[in-house]
Design a protein around this motif. Structure first.
Motif, PDB file in Angstrom:
ATOM      1  N   TYR A 150       0.838  -1.203   0.000  1.00 27.88           N
ATOM      2  CA  TYR A 150       0.000   0.000   0.000  1.00 27.88           C
ATOM      3  C   TYR A 150       0.874   1.255   0.000  1.00 27.88           C
ATOM      4  O   TYR A 150       1.763   1.414   0.836  1.00 27.88           O
ATOM      5  N   LEU A 151       0.604   2.170  -0.935  1.00 28.61           N
ATOM      6  CA  LEU A 151       1.389   3.399  -1.055  1.00 28.61           C
ATOM      7  C   LEU A 151       0.657   4.627  -0.553  1.00 28.61           C
ATOM      8  O   LEU A 151       1.280   5.599  -0.146  1.00 28.61           O
ATOM      9  N   GLY A 152      -0.656   4.617  -0.619  1.00 25.06           N
ATOM     10  CA  GLY A 152      -1.436   5.726  -0.100  1.00 25.06           C
ATOM     11  C   GLY A 152      -1.501   6.917  -1.031  1.00 25.06           C
ATOM     12  O   GLY A 152      -1.065   6.869  -2.192  1.00 25.06           O
ATOM     13  N   PRO A 153      -2.044   8.029  -0.543  1.00 23.87           N
ATOM     14  CA  PRO A 153      -2.277   9.197  -1.393  1.00 23.87           C
ATOM     15  C   PRO A 153      -0.991   9.907  -1.793  1.00 23.87           C
ATOM     16  O   PRO A 153       0.035   9.815  -1.115  1.00 23.87           O
ATOM     17  N   ALA A 154      -1.083  10.602  -2.926  1.00 26.27           N
ATOM     18  CA  ALA A 154       0.011  11.426  -3.425  1.00 26.27           C
ATOM     19  C   ALA A 154      -0.582  12.395  -4.435  1.00 26.27           C
ATOM     20  O   ALA A 154      -1.713  12.226  -4.895  1.00 26.27           O
ATOM     21  N   LYS A 155       0.179  13.412  -4.800  1.00 25.98           N
ATOM     22  CA  LYS A 155      -0.267  14.351  -5.823  1.00 25.98           C
ATOM     23  C   LYS A 155      -0.399  13.639  -7.163  1.00 25.98           C
ATOM     24  O   LYS A 155       0.332  12.687  -7.451  1.00 25.98           O
ATOM     25  N   ALA A 156      -1.321  14.115  -8.000  1.00 25.41           N
ATOM     26  CA  ALA A 156      -1.538  13.497  -9.309  1.00 25.41           C
ATOM     27  C   ALA A 156      -0.245  13.447 -10.122  1.00 25.41           C
ATOM     28  O   ALA A 156       0.036  12.453 -10.808  1.00 25.41           O
ATOM     29  N   GLU A 157       0.556  14.505 -10.043  1.00 22.80           N
ATOM     30  CA  GLU A 157       1.801  14.548 -10.801  1.00 22.80           C
ATOM     31  C   GLU A 157       2.793  13.496 -10.320  1.00 22.80           C
ATOM     32  O   GLU A 157       3.533  12.906 -11.128  1.00 22.80           O
ATOM     33  N   ASP A 158       2.835  13.237  -9.009  1.00 24.73           N
ATOM     34  CA  ASP A 158       3.748  12.230  -8.470  1.00 24.73           C
ATOM     35  C   ASP A 158       3.291  10.822  -8.838  1.00 24.73           C
ATOM     36  O   ASP A 158       4.106   9.954  -9.181  1.00 24.73           O
ATOM     37  N   ILE A 159       1.980  10.580  -8.764  1.00 30.70           N
ATOM     38  CA  ILE A 159       1.454   9.279  -9.178  1.00 30.70           C
ATOM     39  C   ILE A 159       1.717   9.056 -10.662  1.00 30.70           C
ATOM     40  O   ILE A 159       2.131   7.971 -11.082  1.00 30.70           O
ATOM     41  N   ALA A 160       1.501  10.087 -11.469  1.00 30.40           N
ATOM     42  CA  ALA A 160       1.743   9.983 -12.902  1.00 30.40           C
ATOM     43  C   ALA A 160       3.198   9.660 -13.204  1.00 30.40           C
ATOM     44  O   ALA A 160       3.501   8.821 -14.068  1.00 30.40           O
ATOM     45  N   GLY A 161       4.116  10.304 -12.508  1.00 28.25           N
ATOM     46  CA  GLY A 161       5.529  10.025 -12.730  1.00 28.25           C
ATOM     47  C   GLY A 161       5.872   8.583 -12.441  1.00 28.25           C
ATOM     48  O   GLY A 161       6.661   7.956 -13.168  1.00 28.25           O
ATOM     49  N   GLN A 162       5.303   8.027 -11.399  1.00 24.39           N
ATOM     50  CA  GLN A 162       5.531   6.631 -11.052  1.00 24.39           C
ATOM     51  C   GLN A 162       4.938   5.705 -12.105  1.00 24.39           C
ATOM     52  O   GLN A 162       5.556   4.710 -12.501  1.00 24.39           O
TER      53      GLN A 162
END
Length: 215
Positions: A150-162
């Motif tokens: 489980y990674l949990g919440p993050a900014k859309a830009e950070d999730i997109a980069g991953q």
């Protein structure tokens, strides 16, 4: 020959109908998919319905170190967050009793052992019948904060980069995202999924040319 089935039956690759009528006299089980199960169920079923469950939001908060990432660079896939004011759209599959054991064994490996998900029961509403209040119970796999991926919440830009950087045994993480977006726009027109669409926009802004991101 397979038994007669209703008009909403659709067969996925590898799925098959029962070989006789015995199973239709037993209570079937419904399984709801809101991520990759939408386009790749991988188990036998007899009927497929588009619809939604209430009280949950879809979020890219679960890590994936096998299907869409690896141990060094885990990808991000969706799980469900309890949200009283939200609906999550997806696909429910009807599984007859003679198909159930094989289907659940497969899903336990795919979703629980490799994915870190747990199985819960929810109420599923088929598209087009919600005005009449028609619903059925369904099984759904949800990744909770207690699992190690489980990674949990993050900014859309950070999730997109991953997502743009990750690839696993089932292909590129970006392909997973874009398949989910395609389902929502083609099968559920007019349904808003701000979380999903914001990550789509951020990912496409970061993604390389299509030839470089083939799954």
């Amino acid at each position: 020959m397979p038994p007669q089935v209703s008009e909403d039956v659709e067969q996925s690759e590898g799925a098959s109908l029962p070989q006789d009528h015995r199973s239709v006299r037993e209570q079937p089980v419904w399984i709801f998919g809101y991520g990759s199960l939408i386009w790749k169920p991988g188990f036998q079923f007899t009927r497929r319905r588009i619809g939604f469950i209430r009280g949950y939001s879809r979020r890219f908060w679960q890590g994936d170190s096998y299907h869409r990432g690896n141990q060094q660079a885990p990808g991000r896939v969706v799980t469900l967050l309890e949200d009283a004011n939200a609906d999550t759209w997806g696909v429910a599959y009807q599984v007859q009793q003679d198909q159930l054991r094989h289907s659940l064994e497969y899903l336990n490996l795919r979703e629980s052992v490799l994915g870190g998900y747990v199985c819960k029961t929810v109420t599923f509403y088929s598209r087009g019948v919600q005005a009449r209040g028609s619903s059925t119970l369904a099984l759904v796999y949800i990744a909770t904060p207690q699992n190690p991926l489980y990674l949990g919440p993050a900014k859309a830009e950070d999730i997109a980069g991953q997502i743009v950087r990750s690839r696993g045994h089932s292909g590129h993480n970006l392909e997973y995202l874009l398949r989910l977006v395609h389902f929502m726009r083609s099968a559920c027109p007019g349904v808003e999924d701000k979380h999903l669409f914001s990550i789509e926009a951020a990912s496409l802004a970061l993604a390389p040319a299509p030839a470089d991101r083939q799954a």
